[in-house]
Scaffold this motif. Structure first.
Motif, PDB file in Angstrom:
ATOM      1  N   UNK A  39      -2.183   7.233   6.729  1.00 49.09           N
ATOM      2  CA  UNK A  39      -3.142   6.786   7.711  1.00 49.09           C
ATOM      3  C   UNK A  39      -2.751   6.011   8.825  1.00 49.09           C
ATOM      4  N   UNK A  40      -2.786   6.900   9.804  1.00 51.32           N
ATOM      5  CA  UNK A  40      -2.000   5.650  11.246  1.00 51.32           C
ATOM      6  C   UNK A  40      -3.275   5.190  12.109  1.00 51.32           C
ATOM      7  N   UNK A  41      -2.899   3.694  12.219  1.00 50.36           N
ATOM      8  CA  UNK A  41      -3.839   3.183  12.784  1.00 50.36           C
ATOM      9  C   UNK A  41      -3.823   1.556  12.079  1.00 50.36           C
ATOM     10  N   UNK A  97     -12.727   3.674   3.713  1.00 53.55           N
ATOM     11  CA  UNK A  97     -12.124   4.212   3.891  1.00 53.55           C
ATOM     12  C   UNK A  97     -11.357   4.747   2.248  1.00 53.55           C
ATOM     13  N   UNK A  98     -10.756   3.340   2.010  1.00 52.78           N
ATOM     14  CA  UNK A  98      -9.524   3.266   0.862  1.00 52.78           C
ATOM     15  C   UNK A  98     -10.793   3.741  -0.231  1.00 52.78           C
ATOM     16  N   UNK A  99     -12.237   2.680  -0.125  1.00 50.77           N
ATOM     17  CA  UNK A  99     -12.544   3.591  -1.392  1.00 50.77           C
ATOM     18  C   UNK A  99     -13.325   4.629  -1.713  1.00 50.77           C
ATOM     19  N   UNK A 100     -13.448   5.331  -0.692  1.00 53.72           N
ATOM     20  CA  UNK A 100     -13.842   7.038  -0.358  1.00 53.72           C
ATOM     21  C   UNK A 100     -12.843   7.442  -0.910  1.00 53.72           C
ATOM     22  N   UNK A 101     -11.115   7.525  -0.679  1.00 53.36           N
ATOM     23  CA  UNK A 101     -10.707   8.272  -0.400  1.00 53.36           C
ATOM     24  C   UNK A 101      -9.825   7.991  -1.902  1.00 53.36           C
ATOM     25  N   UNK A 102     -10.015   7.797  -2.615  1.00 52.55           N
ATOM     26  CA  UNK A 102     -10.167   6.786  -4.462  1.00 52.55           C
ATOM     27  C   UNK A 102     -11.390   7.957  -5.350  1.00 52.55           C
ATOM     28  N   UNK A 103     -12.514   8.152  -4.251  1.00 52.27           N
ATOM     29  CA  UNK A 103     -13.905   8.616  -5.297  1.00 52.27           C
ATOM     30  C   UNK A 103     -12.827   9.906  -5.038  1.00 52.27           C
ATOM     31  N   UNK A 151      -6.007  -3.490  -6.423  1.00 50.82           N
ATOM     32  CA  UNK A 151      -5.695  -3.344  -8.379  1.00 50.82           C
ATOM     33  C   UNK A 151      -6.634  -2.761  -8.864  1.00 50.82           C
ATOM     34  N   UNK A 152      -7.744  -2.557  -8.671  1.00 48.40           N
ATOM     35  CA  UNK A 152      -8.762  -1.609  -9.171  1.00 48.40           C
ATOM     36  C   UNK A 152      -8.929   0.031  -8.533  1.00 48.40           C
ATOM     37  N   UNK A 153      -7.834  -0.119  -7.834  1.00 44.94           N
ATOM     38  CA  UNK A 153      -7.882   1.860  -7.532  1.00 44.94           C
ATOM     39  C   UNK A 153      -7.886   2.919  -8.480  1.00 44.94           C
ATOM     40  N   UNK A 154      -8.412   3.683  -8.687  1.00 43.29           N
ATOM     41  CA  UNK A 154      -8.516   4.384 -10.087  1.00 43.29           C
ATOM     42  C   UNK A 154      -7.431   6.019  -9.753  1.00 43.29           C
ATOM     43  N   UNK A 155      -7.668   6.448  -8.394  1.00 45.60           N
ATOM     44  CA  UNK A 155      -6.636   7.563  -8.647  1.00 45.60           C
ATOM     45  C   UNK A 155      -5.767   7.562  -7.308  1.00 45.60           C
ATOM     46  N   UNK A 156      -5.225   7.027  -6.188  1.00 47.59           N
ATOM     47  CA  UNK A 156      -4.683   6.556  -5.947  1.00 47.59           C
ATOM     48  C   UNK A 156      -4.141   5.127  -5.614  1.00 47.59           C
ATOM     49  N   UNK A 157      -2.873   5.063  -4.724  1.00 46.13           N
ATOM     50  CA  UNK A 157      -1.855   4.413  -4.569  1.00 46.13           C
ATOM     51  C   UNK A 157      -1.455   4.064  -3.671  1.00 46.13           C
ATOM     52  N   UNK A 158      -1.281   3.374  -2.854  1.00 46.64           N
ATOM     53  CA  UNK A 158      -1.200   2.334  -1.583  1.00 46.64           C
ATOM     54  C   UNK A 158      -0.073   2.190  -1.520  1.00 46.64           C
ATOM     55  N   UNK A 159       0.627   3.239   0.084  1.00 44.01           N
ATOM     56  CA  UNK A 159       2.062   2.380  -0.001  1.00 44.01           C
ATOM     57  C   UNK A 159       1.826   2.201   2.372  1.00 44.01           C
ATOM     58  N   UNK A 160       2.227   0.559   1.912  1.00 42.14           N
ATOM     59  CA  UNK A 160       2.838   0.300   2.957  1.00 42.14           C
ATOM     60  C   UNK A 160       3.726   0.439   4.342  1.00 42.14           C
ATOM     61  N   UNK A 161       3.603   0.873   5.112  1.00 45.73           N
ATOM     62  CA  UNK A 161       4.123   0.678   5.765  1.00 45.73           C
ATOM     63  C   UNK A 161       4.133   0.246   7.464  1.00 45.73           C
ATOM     64  N   UNK A 162       5.322  -0.890   7.847  1.00 50.75           N
ATOM     65  CA  UNK A 162       4.306  -1.049   9.406  1.00 50.75           C
ATOM     66  C   UNK A 162       6.180  -1.338  10.018  1.00 50.75           C
ATOM     67  N   UNK A 163       4.787  -0.670  11.932  1.00 46.30           N
ATOM     68  CA  UNK A 163       5.750  -0.119  12.876  1.00 46.30           C
ATOM     69  C   UNK A 163       4.277   0.677  13.610  1.00 46.30           C
ATOM     70  N   UNK A 164       5.309   1.021  15.161  1.00 43.48           N
ATOM     71  CA  UNK A 164       4.229   1.192  15.845  1.00 43.48           C
ATOM     72  C   UNK A 164       4.054   2.796  15.900  1.00 43.48           C
TER      73      UNK A 164
END
Length: 907
Positions: free
Chosen positions: A638-640, A648-654, A685-698
């Motif tokens: 996800x860019x932006x 959106x994150x909850x829908x993707x997790x489902x 912490x309650x996400x079941x199917x996905x894991x989040x990876x954060x990157x900062x940048x333009x």
């Protein structure tokens, strides 16, 4: 004989004398004026003279017929006949004079009358002598019988002539007598009037000396009154100023408001609050100038007060009328009145000019009232307005056009200019713009809100919370309309969390469309199923096929499986169940039997282009082997940053399989991201199917993008960043730059395959070109770009390096569809929800074998074995999908590269 003659002469003389005396006694009464007597006398003398006797010796013609008979029969009665004749001659002289008097200009006096009497007596004597001779002659010829008859006829003729002359004279006498009486009456009336005039002149002349002094005093008093009234305003203002200064010096209070300021304030309030204050003040000023000017003129001139007031009005009406004034006093007064008239007419001209300008300004600024009904009312202005108007124009095309009224807090001319720049045909739809606020009830009534069939409330560009708060206040204003609302309200919201509050306020009248939620879910669906965005454009827009709900009584008692193949020009998708309060069931069971009152939900080109027909013969067949395998893990970028990122994150997790990764690349610091997600209601912490990876940048800096493993992502979603979403052009420019940078980096990192270039349609790009390299990268990963401006769509569709979602246009389509039929909102909510049915793109291998010949109806029936509804297809050698295809009974050979668009339950 002698005795008779003498006696006859004597009686004749006596009668003649008596007649003459009687005539003389009554002459003054018969002839009242000398002029009249003279004229009558002259008329008588000028009349033709007749002969009195014939050649033969016979009786005179002046006797009556009876007299002639007596003369012939009895000689003894001759004396009476002579006396009658003598009376006739005497009467004749009473009505006239002798011819010798014709030359006299004056009427006869008593002497002349006596002379006339004597002459008459002499004439009568001669007549008597002649009569005697006639008698002798008659006696002489009595013996002759034959001559006697001739004499009788001559005598009768003579008598008739004499009678005629006598009758005319008597008639003339009576006519002249009546004329004399009329003239005497006129003379008496004229004399009475003349005496009255003389008496009035005498009274005026006698009283003028007494009225001169009171009139002079009255004029001086009128002049003094006019000067005093003119001085009163000046003295009043001086007195008010003196009182104000006295109070200020006595109380020594600086905060005390002076009296003159208070009076000025009261006058200002009266003039500003009362709409008729200015015309009333102008009328009072005009009457004062006319009244005071009339009094002043009355004091310096000799005219009456009414004439002076009228003259004052002429000076006010036309300043040039005072040029004829004479004297110093009248000229000074007339010039003063003319100056006042010029000021009054200048004020009147200003009022008229202001009224006309205000009317034109109200028309130009859109302040006039809209007198329409069954129109579509749009409240607000945003970038989605152009697409919304386009869809409404297409929807109303079948009706010959409609009326769309727009009210926003913008200038009417600016709105009309922006609408004129829109590059589409309105197809007979009229767009009316008005300037106003939807939060003011008066402005809502101005656009006939109570008579609108649908009211669309657009979200403002900017902060989501402020936009939704304004939408909430607008709904409150709409529900407060006293006349009530005929149509429903469609509200565009920016945040899903505010939907409950708006529905709570609006009740059953409100239908909500959450723009960010719809676009976010749609982007996720498109990322997992490339090409789905174009299908949604076809279904949501009115240009191709869309949803319609209609009742068909002939279908009652029919199972839904048969209903599916009952419409040659439409595809049934669901049923609106009457027994469940009108709830729409999408993709029901085949065994569901339509009941009385149920309505059928279909996808068709228009509401009048489809109807049920006889059931065709359709071969069911069998499905091929099971091709649906277990979900595989995915890696999504996800860019932006969006406001609804947590949703959106909850829908993707489902949707995604367990173990999938979700990378988030944006300029928001990581610590702040966690805080925003938690504030939005997401606990990572309650996400079941996905894991989040954060990157900062333009995302528009290549160096920052190169730090990401772009070649390893299955799907990349380029979002319209929250920092630039207020400007559609800036957001699209940023998204386009990010897309090009990502594709270029992917092309450099992926191994080059020549086959990918040869697959480019129409040979548009040569081997080794940059666009060809980007297209071979697009086969590896799917990029979905959120586009706000429809003009940016052309750049992406030509390059074929990315799929896109026209967020503003899709939201506008959804708003237009719900505005036309509010029931469609339930269908859209289910298709975009986390649970229930959704749109899918299935490969042909799900339903048929390679090169198998089937009709569309047969594919539709086979799909029902999986409880799916096929609504269209896209062939392998085409770029556009076909929704609700025609000729559904025709067979054709299908390829496994073909895909079908179906409505199915979420996996």
């Amino acid at each position: 004989m002698s005795f008779n003659a003498d006696s006859t002469h004597t009686s004749t003389s006596t009668s003649t004398t008596a007649t003459a005396s009687a005539s003389a006694s009554t002459r003054d009464w018969i002839f009242p004026s000398p002029s009249f007597t003279h004229s009558s006398y002259r008329d008588f003398r000028s009349a033709p003279r007749r002969r009195r006797f014939s050649t033969y010796p016979r009786a005179p013609k002046a006797t009556h017929s009876q007299l002639h008979t007596q003369i012939l029969s009895q000689n003894s009665n001759s004396s009476g006949s002579l006396s009658k004749y003598s009376g006739f001659r005497r009467r004749r002289f009473e009505f006239g004079y002798d011819r010798r008097d014709d030359e006299s200009p004056s009427p006869p006096d008593d002497a002349s009358v006596d002379k006339a009497d004597n002459a008459t007596s002499q004439s009568l004597g001669k007549c008597e002598v002649q009569i005697d001779k006639t008698k002798s002659y008659l006696k002489t010829f009595t013996g002759f019988a034959n001559g006697r008859l001739r004499v009788r006829w001559q005598l009768a003729f003579t008598v008739a002539m004499l009678i005629t002359v006598f009758s005319s004279l008597v008639h003339n006498n009576f006519c002249l007598h009546s004329e004399v009486i009329q003239l005497q009456d006129k003379i008496s009336k004229l004399s009475t009037r003349l005496k009255l005039y003389d008496l009035l002149d005498y009274v005026d002349t006698s009283d003028s000396s007494y009225d001169a002094i009171p009139n002079k005093n009255l004029k001086i008093a009128a002049l003094a009154i006019s000067i005093t009234l003119l001085s009163l305003p000046f003295l009043f203002f001086k007195y008010v100023d003196y009182v104000s200064n006295s109070r200020r010096s006595f109380e020594n209070n600086a905060e005390e408001v002076s009296l003159n300021k208070q009076l000025a304030y009261r006058v200002d309030v009266f003039l500003s609050v009362n709409p008729y204050a200015k015309p009333l003040a102008l009328l009072v000023a005009t009457l004062l100038v006319i009244g005071l000017g009339g009094l002043a003129l009355y004091g310096v001139t000799d005219d009456g007060l009414a004439d002076c007031l009228w003259l004052s009005w002429t000076y006010v009406a036309s300043s040039g009328n005072h040029a004829d004034s004479e004297g110093i006093g009248p000229r000074l007064v007339s010039v003063s009145i003319s100056f006042g008239g010029m000021l009054i007419f200048a004020m009147m001209l200003g009022l008229v000019s202001d009224a006309i300008s205000e009317k034109f300004d109200s028309l130009r600024k859109g302040r006039s009232e809209v007198v329409e009904q069954n129109h579509t009312l749009i409240l607000g202005w945003s970038d989605k307005l152009g697409s919304l108007l386009n869809q409404l124009a297409i929807a109303n095309e079948s009706l010959g056009g409609g009326i769309v009224v727009i009210m926003a807090e913008r200038d009417k001319e600016e709105m009309e200019i922006d609408i004129a720049k829109m590059e589409f045909d309105f197809k007979g739809t009229s767009v009316i713009c008005r300037s106003g606020s939807p939060l003011i009830l008066a402005d809502l009534k101005k656009v006939s809100v109570s008579k609108a069939r649908a009211i669309v409330v657009l979200a403002d560009d900017g902060n989501a919370d402020q936009s939704d708060a304004r939408a909430l206040r607008t709904v409150l204003s709409l529900t407060g309309v006293k006349e009530g609302l005929r149509g429903h309200i469609v509200v565009e919201l920016s945040d899903l969390d505010n939907e409950v509050l708006v529905k709570l306020v609006g009740g059953d009248l409100v239908e909500t469309v959450v723009a960010h939620d719809v676009i976010g879910r749609l982007m996720i669906q498109c990322a997992r199923q490339p090409g789905l965005a174009q299908i949604w454009e076809d279904i949501l827009g009115f240009e191709n096929c869309e949803f319609y709900i209609k009742r068909w009584p002939q279908l009652d008692g029919m199972p839904f499986e048969d209903v599916l193949i009952s419409f040659p020009e439409a595809i049934p998708c669901g049923v609106k169940v009457a027994s469940h309060g009108g709830k729409i069931i999408l993709n029901p069971d085949d065994s569901y039997i339509l009941q009385e009152g149920d309505e059928v939900l279909v996808i068709a080109e228009d509401d009048d282009t489809y109807a049920p027909s006889a059931l065709p013969m359709v071969w069911r067949g069998n499905l091929p082997r099971e091709v649906i395998g277990p979900k595989s893990t995915e890696k999504i970028l996800l860019c932006g940053w969006r406001r609804d990122m947590e949703d959106m994150i909850m829908v993707l997790d489902a949707f995604l399989a367990h173990g999938s990764e979700l990378w988030m690349f944006n300029e928001v610091p990581e610590k702040e991201r966690d805080k925003k997600l938690i504030d939005g209601g997401l606990d990572t912490r309650r996400l079941m199917n996905i894991s989040l990876v954060n990157r900062e940048g333009n995302a528009v800096i290549r160096r920052h993008l190169e730090s990401l493993p772009l070649e390893s992502f299955d799907s990349i979603l380029i979002l319209a960043d929250e920092s630039v979403e207020d400007s559609a052009i800036q957001a699209d420019s940023r998204s386009l730059a990010t897309l090009l940078l990502i594709r270029d980096i992917q092309a450099k990192r992926l191994p080059y395959r020549e086959s990918m270039v040869t697959q480019v349609p129409r040979g548009s790009f040569s081997q080794g070109s940059w666009i060809g390299e980007m297209q071979q990268a697009s086969d590896k990963s799917v990029i979905i770009s959120e586009i706000l401006d429809p003009r940016t769509k052309n750049l992406l569709s030509m390059s074929k390096i990315s799929d896109y979602v026209l967020s503003n246009e899709l939201v506008s389509m959804a708003l237009a569809m719900v505005a036309e039929d509010r029931q469609i909102n339930d269908v859209l909510e289910e298709l975009f929800a986390e649970e229930g049915n959704e749109m899918h793109i299935r490969g042909a291998a799900f339903y048929l074998e390679d090169s198998e010949e089937l009709s569309f109806y047969e594919v539709l029936i086979r799909a029902r074995q999986r409880r799916e509804i096929v609504i269209g297809y896209r062939l392998a050698d085409t770029e556009k999908a076909v929704i609700n295809p025609p000729a559904k009974n025709e067979r054709r050979a299908w390829s496994l590269s073909d895909v079908f668009i179906v409505i199915a339950e979420k996996e």
